[in-house]
Write an enzyme that holds these catalytic residues in place. Sequence first.
Site, PDB file in Angstrom:
ATOM      1  N   GLU A 278      -0.884  -9.036  -0.756  1.00  0.00           N
ATOM      2  CA  GLU A 278      -2.179  -9.015  -0.355  1.00  0.00           C
ATOM      3  C   GLU A 278      -3.309  -9.216  -1.794  1.00  0.00           C
ATOM      4  OE1 GLU A 278      -2.300  -5.995   2.809  1.00  0.00           O
ATOM      5  OE2 GLU A 278      -3.003  -7.269   4.087  1.00  0.00           O
TER       6      GLU A 278
ATOM      7  N   GLU B 124       4.905  -4.971   7.174  1.00  0.00           N
ATOM      8  CA  GLU B 124       4.000  -3.893   8.138  1.00  0.00           C
ATOM      9  C   GLU B 124       4.192  -3.925   9.376  1.00  0.00           C
ATOM     10  OE1 GLU B 124       2.372  -6.247   6.348  1.00  0.00           O
ATOM     11  OE2 GLU B 124       0.691  -5.879   4.547  1.00  0.00           O
TER      12      GLU B 124
ATOM     13  N   ALA C  31       1.047  -1.454   0.132  1.00  0.00           N
ATOM     14  CA  ALA C  31      -0.026   0.010   0.181  1.00  0.00           C
ATOM     15  C   ALA C  31       1.289   1.067   0.038  1.00  0.00           C
ATOM     16  CB  ALA C  31      -0.843   0.207   1.208  1.00  0.00           C
TER      17      ALA C  31
ATOM     18  N   GLY D  34       0.669  -4.564   0.923  1.00  0.00           N
ATOM     19  CA  GLY D  34      -0.449  -4.787   0.385  1.00  0.00           C
ATOM     20  C   GLY D  34      -0.084  -5.230  -0.764  1.00  0.00           C
TER      21      GLY D  34
HETATM   22  C1  HXC Z   1       4.827   4.288  -1.580  1.00  0.00           C
HETATM   23  C2  HXC Z   1       7.508   2.782  -2.141  1.00  0.00           C
HETATM   24  C3  HXC Z   1       6.698   2.288  -1.676  1.00  0.00           C
HETATM   25  C4  HXC Z   1       5.395   1.630  -0.902  1.00  0.00           C
HETATM   26  C5  HXC Z   1       8.624   2.044  -2.365  1.00  0.00           C
HETATM   27  N1  HXC Z   1       8.262   3.235  -2.301  1.00  0.00           N
HETATM   28  N2  HXC Z   1       7.562   1.089  -1.608  1.00  0.00           N
HETATM   29  N3  HXC Z   1       6.484   4.123  -2.380  1.00  0.00           N
HETATM   30  N4  HXC Z   1       4.781   3.216  -0.703  1.00  0.00           N
HETATM   31  N5  HXC Z   1       4.947   0.724  -0.323  1.00  0.00           N
HETATM   32  C6  HXC Z   1       9.013   4.056  -3.087  1.00  0.00           C
HETATM   33  C7  HXC Z   1      10.384   4.420  -2.362  1.00  0.00           C
HETATM   34  O1  HXC Z   1       9.721   5.604  -1.607  1.00  0.00           O
HETATM   35  C8  HXC Z   1      11.216   5.096  -3.970  1.00  0.00           C
HETATM   36  O2  HXC Z   1      10.546   6.715  -3.779  1.00  0.00           O
HETATM   37  C9  HXC Z   1      10.762   4.149  -4.874  1.00  0.00           C
HETATM   38  O3  HXC Z   1       9.755   3.814  -4.881  1.00  0.00           O
HETATM   39  C10 HXC Z   1      11.109   2.909  -5.425  1.00  0.00           C
HETATM   40  O4  HXC Z   1      11.975   3.019  -3.910  1.00  0.00           O
HETATM   41  P1  HXC Z   1      13.090   2.396  -2.867  1.00  0.00           P
HETATM   42  O5  HXC Z   1      12.797   1.659  -1.610  1.00  0.00           O
HETATM   43  O6  HXC Z   1      14.474   3.563  -3.762  1.00  0.00           O
HETATM   44  O7  HXC Z   1      13.832   0.776  -3.792  1.00  0.00           O
HETATM   45  P2  HXC Z   1      15.111  -0.126  -3.485  1.00  0.00           P
HETATM   46  O8  HXC Z   1      15.782   0.166  -2.728  1.00  0.00           O
HETATM   47  O9  HXC Z   1      15.288  -1.638  -4.798  1.00  0.00           O
HETATM   48  O10 HXC Z   1      14.120  -0.856  -2.703  1.00  0.00           O
HETATM   49  C11 HXC Z   1      12.612  -2.352  -2.284  1.00  0.00           C
HETATM   50  C12 HXC Z   1      12.074  -2.217  -1.054  1.00  0.00           C
HETATM   51  C13 HXC Z   1      11.830  -1.354  -0.687  1.00  0.00           C
HETATM   52  C14 HXC Z   1      12.422  -3.499  -0.449  1.00  0.00           C
HETATM   53  C15 HXC Z   1      10.659  -2.807  -1.808  1.00  0.00           C
HETATM   54  O11 HXC Z   1      11.315  -0.276  -1.080  1.00  0.00           O
HETATM   55  C16 HXC Z   1      10.458  -1.487   0.331  1.00  0.00           C
HETATM   56  O12 HXC Z   1      11.277  -2.166   1.818  1.00  0.00           O
HETATM   57  N6  HXC Z   1       9.595  -0.643  -0.017  1.00  0.00           N
HETATM   58  C17 HXC Z   1       8.655  -0.176   1.404  1.00  0.00           C
HETATM   59  C18 HXC Z   1       7.622  -2.093   1.768  1.00  0.00           C
HETATM   60  C19 HXC Z   1       6.723  -2.355   2.779  1.00  0.00           C
HETATM   61  O13 HXC Z   1       6.991  -1.620   3.594  1.00  0.00           O
HETATM   62  N7  HXC Z   1       5.092  -2.595   2.579  1.00  0.00           N
HETATM   63  C20 HXC Z   1       4.666  -2.855   2.519  1.00  0.00           C
HETATM   64  C21 HXC Z   1       3.491  -1.509   3.068  1.00  0.00           C
HETATM   65  S1  HXC Z   1       1.948  -1.003   3.923  1.00  0.00           S
HETATM   66  P3  HXC Z   1      11.545   7.608  -4.522  1.00  0.00           P
HETATM   67  O14 HXC Z   1      10.839   8.806  -4.575  1.00  0.00           O
HETATM   68  O15 HXC Z   1      12.268   7.584  -2.517  1.00  0.00           O
HETATM   69  O16 HXC Z   1      12.206   7.600  -5.159  1.00  0.00           O
HETATM   70  C22 HXC Z   1       1.124  -2.409   3.810  1.00  0.00           C
HETATM   71  C23 HXC Z   1      -0.115  -2.985   4.248  1.00  0.00           C
HETATM   72  C24 HXC Z   1      -0.863  -2.059   3.913  1.00  0.00           C
HETATM   73  O17 HXC Z   1       0.934  -2.513   2.402  1.00  0.00           O
HETATM   74  C25 HXC Z   1      -1.875  -2.384   5.515  1.00  0.00           C
HETATM   75  C26 HXC Z   1      -1.695  -1.889   6.474  1.00  0.00           C
HETATM   76  C27 HXC Z   1      -1.753  -0.639   7.338  1.00  0.00           C
END
Ligand code: HXC
Length: 254
Positions: free
Chosen positions: A108, A128, A62, A105
């Site tokens: 999911e 998360e 998400a 997400g």
């Molecule tokens: C918003 C995101 C994002 C996300 C990545 N980006 N994931 N933006 N929401 N979930 C954005 C980063 O901020 C970055 O933007 C760009 O995408 C590239 O990501 P990087 O981190 O620079 O890439 P990399 O180093 O290759 O790492 C990839 C990754 C990492 C391991 C997937 O991005 C990551 O850990 N992402 C988050 C994963 C996560 O926690 N997902 C769960 C979300 S909560 P910029 O602008 O800096 O270039 C969820 C559950 C919902 O989904 C329910 C809870 C309420």
Amino acid sequence: MNILIERKGRVVVVQLNRPKALNALNSQVMCEMVTTLQKLDHDPEIGCFVITGSEKAFAAGADIKEMESKSYIEMVQEDFFAGWDGFTSLRTPKIAAVSGYALGGGCELAMMCDMIFAAETAMFGQPEIKLGVIPGIGGSQRLTKLVGKAKAMDMILTGRMMNAEEAERSGLVARVVPTERLMEETIEAAEIIANYSKPVTMVAREAVDRALELGLKEGILFERRTFHALFAIEDQKEGMRAFIEKRKPSFKGK
Ligand code: HXC
């Protein structure tokens, strides 16, 4: 548009298209996906959806940037994420073709599909916990039903990722395929499904889902009554007649 739609005969491929955010699922993506697919869901000429992302990311979750500043009351009033129920209630079979990250997400969304085909590079996770929250689009429920309590607890409490091989071994993924063959093989399977009788594939997936929702006795009864009901459609007669006459069936979707 945050999604790209391509029609291939009786199959519709939906590609998430926010490459700069690794296909993070914001409200617009949800809205576009649900409204587009709800319209296509009723089209008898469309027999299967394929949901995919990019090679690097199916979806990295998400959209954290969209959620970060929200208050409790906003989340409740918007019933945040409830819009995805519109995706799960689609009746056309849907396959997730996952390459790269399917996190939070993203994992999911893949689990909301009827089955997951994974490229060898696919990585699944519910991270998360690292953000101070828990899964919010069904992850704690669906992952547990699919892979069991032991693995679900491991994934959700540690936030670690699972690779494609482990995901297949654990029952999360139907097939692992070489990355370059992911779309080809998924579309091939989607075409096979799409060429069967749509009213039959629709209820076949509903029957399988009942196995996760009902006790065995009720599930078996649901299956049997649904099986009986199929004797009211022409495609049942066509399918069985074609077998007896040693020819290919020609299903009409009625
Ligand atoms: C918003 C995101 C994002 C996300 C990545 N980006 N994931 N933006 N929401 N979930 C954005 C980063 O901020 C970055 O933007 C760009 O995408 C590239 O990501 P990087 O981190 O620079 O890439 P990399 O180093 O290759 O790492 C990839 C990754 C990492 C391991 C997937 O991005 C990551 O850990 N992402 C988050 C994963 C996560 O926690 N997902 C769960 C979300 S909560 P910029 O602008 O800096 O270039 C969820 C559950 C919902 O989904 C329910 C809870 C309420």
